[in-house]
Design a protein around this motif. Structure first.
Motif, PDB file in Angstrom:
ATOM      1  N   UNK A  35      -7.147  79.589  55.914  1.00 16.73           N
ATOM      2  CA  UNK A  35      -6.698  79.764  57.293  1.00 16.73           C
ATOM      3  C   UNK A  35      -5.888  78.592  57.795  1.00 16.73           C
ATOM      4  N   UNK A  68     -13.616  87.735  50.333  1.00 19.84           N
ATOM      5  CA  UNK A  68     -13.163  88.435  51.532  1.00 19.84           C
ATOM      6  C   UNK A  68     -12.504  87.561  52.590  1.00 19.84           C
ATOM      7  N   UNK A  69     -13.133  86.430  52.885  1.00 18.52           N
ATOM      8  CA  UNK A  69     -12.680  85.640  54.029  1.00 18.52           C
ATOM      9  C   UNK A  69     -11.258  85.141  53.828  1.00 18.52           C
ATOM     10  N   UNK A  72      -8.614  88.079  53.732  1.00 21.18           N
ATOM     11  CA  UNK A  72      -8.220  88.609  55.044  1.00 21.18           C
ATOM     12  C   UNK A  72      -7.184  87.741  55.746  1.00 21.18           C
ATOM     13  N   UNK A  73      -7.221  86.415  55.495  1.00 25.58           N
ATOM     14  CA  UNK A  73      -6.229  85.530  56.114  1.00 25.58           C
ATOM     15  C   UNK A  73      -4.828  85.971  55.698  1.00 25.58           C
ATOM     16  N   UNK A  75      -3.924  88.981  54.491  1.00 24.01           N
ATOM     17  CA  UNK A  75      -3.620  90.346  54.919  1.00 24.01           C
ATOM     18  C   UNK A  75      -3.298  90.421  56.407  1.00 24.01           C
ATOM     19  N   UNK A  76      -4.059  89.716  57.246  1.00 24.26           N
ATOM     20  CA  UNK A  76      -3.782  89.807  58.683  1.00 24.26           C
ATOM     21  C   UNK A  76      -2.465  89.098  58.992  1.00 24.26           C
ATOM     22  N   UNK A  77      -2.179  88.012  58.268  1.00 26.53           N
ATOM     23  CA  UNK A  77      -0.910  87.306  58.468  1.00 26.53           C
ATOM     24  C   UNK A  77       0.264  88.220  58.112  1.00 26.53           C
ATOM     25  N   UNK A 200      -7.184  96.180  51.887  1.00 32.41           N
ATOM     26  CA  UNK A 200      -7.815  95.167  51.035  1.00 32.41           C
ATOM     27  C   UNK A 200      -8.647  95.780  49.913  1.00 32.41           C
TER      28      UNK A 200
END
Ligand SMILES: [Zn+2]
Lengths: 220, 348
Positions: A35, A68-69, A72-73, A75-77, A200
């Protein structure tokens, strides 16, 4: 102009590709810091390539499988940049890009597998033919549970390096690079293939226990 | 009006994906996607379930906020995001989304404290926040009493829960009474038909406790007392008067919260009290806070329930205030901090 990145491993990797070649690329290790690393790395790779965000025409992101954590950084970006810049975003299985990288680097000349670290003593595993086309997987498995015929052959990735007793022929590249992710995506697009969406690849359900009802405070 | 900056706020500290749009102190949009139903069968918020839901809800919620406000992302002048405290994995989705917007739109990003945002949101409903103000924040995640000389820069914790958050106590008592999750609204509803006939304990209100924990709260003993009372009833074969238990429990919680909040106002010479957080939707809390504030000559400011629960507008509201007071923005390496102290209003 393609911006590619992957956060499915212990590394964060970012590249800019103009459709012909990689213009700039960076990879940094930081298992707990995806992140913090990703956005500044995107800014610096774009700067190094001399490309402004407005010039981007497409985003390609690794959709895992991966922890996962961090996953997701990325993918959301990718999704939010796609929305803000009004450009398409496509997803690529991170293990497929990793396999393509192994073939491109000449690390393999026979069918092989890619194994990455899934934590909890497990690996994410997929098998490929000698051109890098996926045959099986990806799955999440204990190293000991991998078909001996696969485990005994060439296995690419940090998951193989972590369990040398099972994967006797562990080879590099250990981690996927965004330059290769972008190159792989461009090759697929040129070949007229449809790339995937950004769903994901978790491969595991969330750890959660359904509530067992109320607990008593007095003895029944 | 339009010369004031347009700020987009993102909130993902727990199970609500919130995106708000604020211009100055004017609320333009407050879009929310909640994963609360996915958590109900677990009896509490499951962090991984919440994080997955944030990823899926983020872009649709951003679009919904823009549509409601009648703006496009190109119109946005600054991004604000909850940097903490909250669930680590959940916060990270919001912070990464905010950075992606900042990077794509070329606008500054402000990583802000969730608790300060609960205070700042009141501006959207009641106009500029009088400072200093006292803030009582009560939800499933927090129970804090804050002295706020400057909501963008100077927030001082006077007290907090030493065990369960107030909202947690509502959830646990709801379970004992066979009411659904989340418990707050169900207890509130049940209590309306009940009478305050059981004298449940008021935590940390004895003379000795008031010395050591003057403005702290404790709801764990109360929760246990309620469970014991109900179990004794059941053991004796008598029906449990759910409405009376709900009303009596709620009265005990609300009594302590408002008593300590007003004591803090009096001792610090503060004439304004903001109440926020999900429990601020509780009708008895609103009524008792109003009564006691009126008696003490303190102005009570409670935003409408939709602004009290976690939402993106509160983050945008604090972001807009940071912009207007010229506070320094964060950098793109802004970390999500699950245990961000309340004294730290913004992160860099
Ligand atoms: Zn909150």
């Amino acid at each position: 102009m393609i911006l590619a990145f992957d956060t499915s491993s212990v590394a964060v990797t970012v590249a800019v590709h103009d459709g012909k070649a990689v213009l700039a690329e960076r990879t940094e290790l930081g298992a707990q810091a995806h992140g913090e690393l990703l956005a500044p790395m995107i800014a610096s790779v774009l700067g190094e390539a001399g490309v402004g965000v407005a010039a981007l025409t497409e985003i390609v992101v690794g959709v895992g499988p991966g922890p996962f954590t961090g996953l997701r950084v990325g993918l959301v970006t990718a999704r939010v940049m796609s929305a803000a810049l009004a450009i398409p975003v496509r997803g690529v299985c991170s293990l497929d890009a990793h396999a393509a990288q192994a073939v491109a680097e000449g690390a393999v000349s026979t069918p092989f597998a890619v194994a990455t670290d899934a934590r909890r003593k497990e690996v994410y595993l997929a098998t490929y033919d000698l051109t890098g086309a996926r045959i099986t997987g990806p799955t999440v498995v204990l190293p000991a549970g991998v078909d001996p015929a696969v485990a005994g052959g060439p296995v690419i990735g940090e998951g193989a390096a972590l369990y040398p007793a099972v994967f006797a022929d562990a080879r590099g590249p250990r981690l996927v690079s965004a330059g290769c992710l972008a190159t792989y995506a461009v090759a697929r697009i040129m070949a007229g293939d449809e790339l995937g969406d950004t769903t994901p690849m978790y491969l595991r359900r969330p750890d959660a226990v359904e509530s067992a009802g109320r607990k008593r405070v007095t003895q029944p | 009006m339009t010369d004031q900056p347009l700020v987009l706020g993102i909130e993902t500290s727990c199970d609500e994906t919130g995106v708000g749009l604020v211009r100055g102190t004017t609320l333009l949009a407050d879009a929310i996607a909640s994963s609360v139903e996915e958590h109900a069968r677990f009896g509490g918020v499951v962090p991984e379930v919440a994080s997955r839901a944030h990823l899926e809800a983020m872009v649709p919620t951003i679009h919904r906020a823009c549509e409601t406000a009648g703006v496009t992302l190109r119109d946005v002048d600054a991004i604000a995001v909850t940097a903490g405290p909250g669930l680590a994995g959940a916060l990270l989705v919001g912070v990464a989304a905010a950075k992606a917007l900042s990077l794509s739109l070329g606008v500054p990003i402000y990583g802000v404290n969730h608790l300060a945002a609960h205070v700042a949101v009141d501006q959207l409903q009641h106009g500029p926040l009088p400072e200093p103000t006292m803030a009582l924040l009560v939800s499933g995640g927090h129970s804090s009493l804050l002295l706020v000389p400057d909501v963008t820069n100077d927030v001082r914790p006077l007290g907090a829960t030493i065990d369960d958050a107030a909202g947690e106590a509502f959830d646990k008592v709801a379970r004992v009474l066979g009411l659904p999750f989340p418990g707050g609204p169900y207890i509130d509803r049940a209590a309306r038909d009940g009478s305050i006939v059981i004298d449940f304990p008021r935590g940390l209100t004895s003379r000795r406790d008031l010395e050591r924990h003057r403005f702290d709260f404790s709801f764990s003993g109360l929760k246990t007392a309620v469970a014991r009372w109900v179990e004794e009833r059941e053991a004796s074969g008598e029906p449990v008067p759910v409405a009376d238990v709900a009303a009596s429990f709620q009265e005990a919680v609300v009594d302590v919260l408002t008593r300590k909040a007003l004591l803090a106002c009096a001792e610090n010479g503060v004439e304004h009290l903001v109440v926020g957080g999900g429990v601020a939707a509780n009708s008895r809390l609103r009524a008792m806070a109003q009564e006691r504030c009126d008696a003490a000559g303190v102005e009570l400011r409670v935003p409408r329930p939709g602004l009290c629960t976690d939402n993106g507008a509160m983050v945008a509201a604090l972001g807009a205030e940071m912009v207007s007071r010229g506070r320094l923005p964060s950098t793109l390496s802004l970390p999500a901090d699950s245990s961000m102290p309340v004294t730290q209003v913004s992160a860099h």
